[in-house]
Design a protein around this motif. Structure first.
Motif, short mmCIF file in Angstrom:
data_model
loop_
_atom_site.label_atom_id
_atom_site.label_comp_id
_atom_site.label_asym_id
_atom_site.label_seq_id
_atom_site.Cartn_x
_atom_site.Cartn_y
_atom_site.Cartn_z
N PRO A 92 6.38 0.56 13.27
CA PRO A 92 6.74 1.95 12.99
C PRO A 92 7.07 2.79 14.23
CG PRO A 92 4.91 1.30 11.62
CD PRO A 92 5.13 0.17 12.60
N MET B 60 3.78 1.40 -0.84
CA MET B 60 4.90 0.88 -0.06
C MET B 60 5.89 0.08 -0.89
SD MET B 60 4.14 2.22 2.74
CE MET B 60 5.59 1.57 3.54
N ILE C 8 5.63 -1.83 8.11
CA ILE C 8 4.63 -0.78 8.27
C ILE C 8 3.28 -1.39 8.60
CG2 ILE C 8 3.55 1.22 7.20
CD1 ILE C 8 6.61 1.40 7.66
N ASP D 177 5.18 -3.99 2.23
CA ASP D 177 5.16 -2.87 3.18
C ASP D 177 6.22 -3.07 4.26
OD1 ASP D 177 3.82 -5.02 4.24
OD2 ASP D 177 2.10 -3.89 4.97
#
Length: 293
Positions: free
Chosen positions: A131, A26, A236, A100
């Motif tokens: 997400p 990420m 994320i 991330d």
């Protein structure tokens, strides 16, 4: 991934720090999102709590970031503090962000503009999306005895209970700028002068609650924590701690007990500390037992 231009250190007013830990998958995406998020020249630091494993050093170098290996792994707050110390003295605003995370276009410029509108602003946080597009409750109240106990007892059994809603500020409209008790450390802009004044993150928290504690201490020093959903980012999540559920549960409850001891430190509140501390220890043990079962 294009490298971020390295400006003259004396001209930099904005810094960005992130902490790598098994986050190679990420980290590149986060770094690649920075140029569209700001028109300013930025100083970038990547602290690595697991140097020697993965490609964090190479990824940081490709983005012209200052790479800081930290073999001792002091936890999230300790690594952020080390990274902030590496920033040029000219830096006035520091974006602390998880690797991330993907910053939306213009997000960092918006956060800085909001912070500059009032000298009492100590931190600014964006709207953070999951997400699936849902909004993560990233601007919350500082836990009180009533909301903390209610949230701890009922959050896993009754998701819509009033104590959890109050703790997460779910009742507040997500489209309005407002003050909050604390802002998620996954993405928060801090005024460097305020951050330094309170000593940065408390490194006694290995992980969890360091952002609650930061917002609480900023507030105690007269600073505002401002949530501005006009700036946004996608988190994320779960990239560096997946597969360690029992350890994470224990760490969360240990940090919660530390925060309770700080907030209710007066000697006459020792019964409160004992009762809540015992309750958190029992809750942690029950959750871990359920995970193993």
């Amino acid at each position: 991934m294009p490298a971020i231009e390295s400006p003259d250190a004396s001209d930099v007013r904005v810094g960005i720090v992130t902490v790598a830990y098994r986050s190679d998958a990420m980290l590149s995406g986060f770094l690649a999102s920075i140029p569209a998020a700001t028109s300013a020249s930025v100083a970038l630091v990547v602290a690595d709590n697991l140097p020697g494993e993965g490609e964090a050093a190479r990824i940081a170098e490709s983005a012209s970031a200052d790479y800081v290996p930290i073999p001792a792994n002091p936890g999230y707050g300790g690594a952020v503090n080390a990274a902030v110390r590496r920033l040029p003295e000219s830096v006035e605003w520091v974006l602390i962000a998880n690797p991330d995370l993907i910053l939306d276009p213009g997000a960092l410029d918006r956060l800085v503009d909001t912070g500059r509108q009032d000298d009492e602003v100590g931190s600014v946080g964006p709207l953070i999306k999951n997400p699936d597009g849902s909004v993560y409750p990233s601007a919350r109240s500082v836990p009180s005895l009533r909301t903390g106990i209610g949230h701890a007892l009922f959050s896993n059994l009754w998701a819509a209970n009033p104590w959890t809603r109050r703790y997460r500020d779910d009742f507040a409209p997500t489209g309005e700028r407002r003050d909050a008790g604390w802002l998620s450390g996954s993405c928060v802009l801090v005024r460097r002068r305020a951050f330094d004044q309170i000593g940065g993150f408390d490194e006694g928290y290995f992980m969890y609650f360091e952002d609650v504690d930061l917002g609480y201490r900023l507030g105690k020093h007269g600073y505002r924590n401002v949530y501005d959903p006009a700036a946004s980012a996608m988190h994320i999540g779960g990239q560096s701690t997946g597969g360690e559920s029992a350890r994470m549960v224990r760490a969360h409850h240990t940090s919660a007990r530390r925060f309770i001891r700080r907030k209710y430190a007066a000697w006459w509140l020792w019964p409160v500390r004992v009762v809540i501390g015992t309750g958190l220890a029992v809750r942690s043990a029950l959750i871990v037992r359920g995970l193993k079962g």
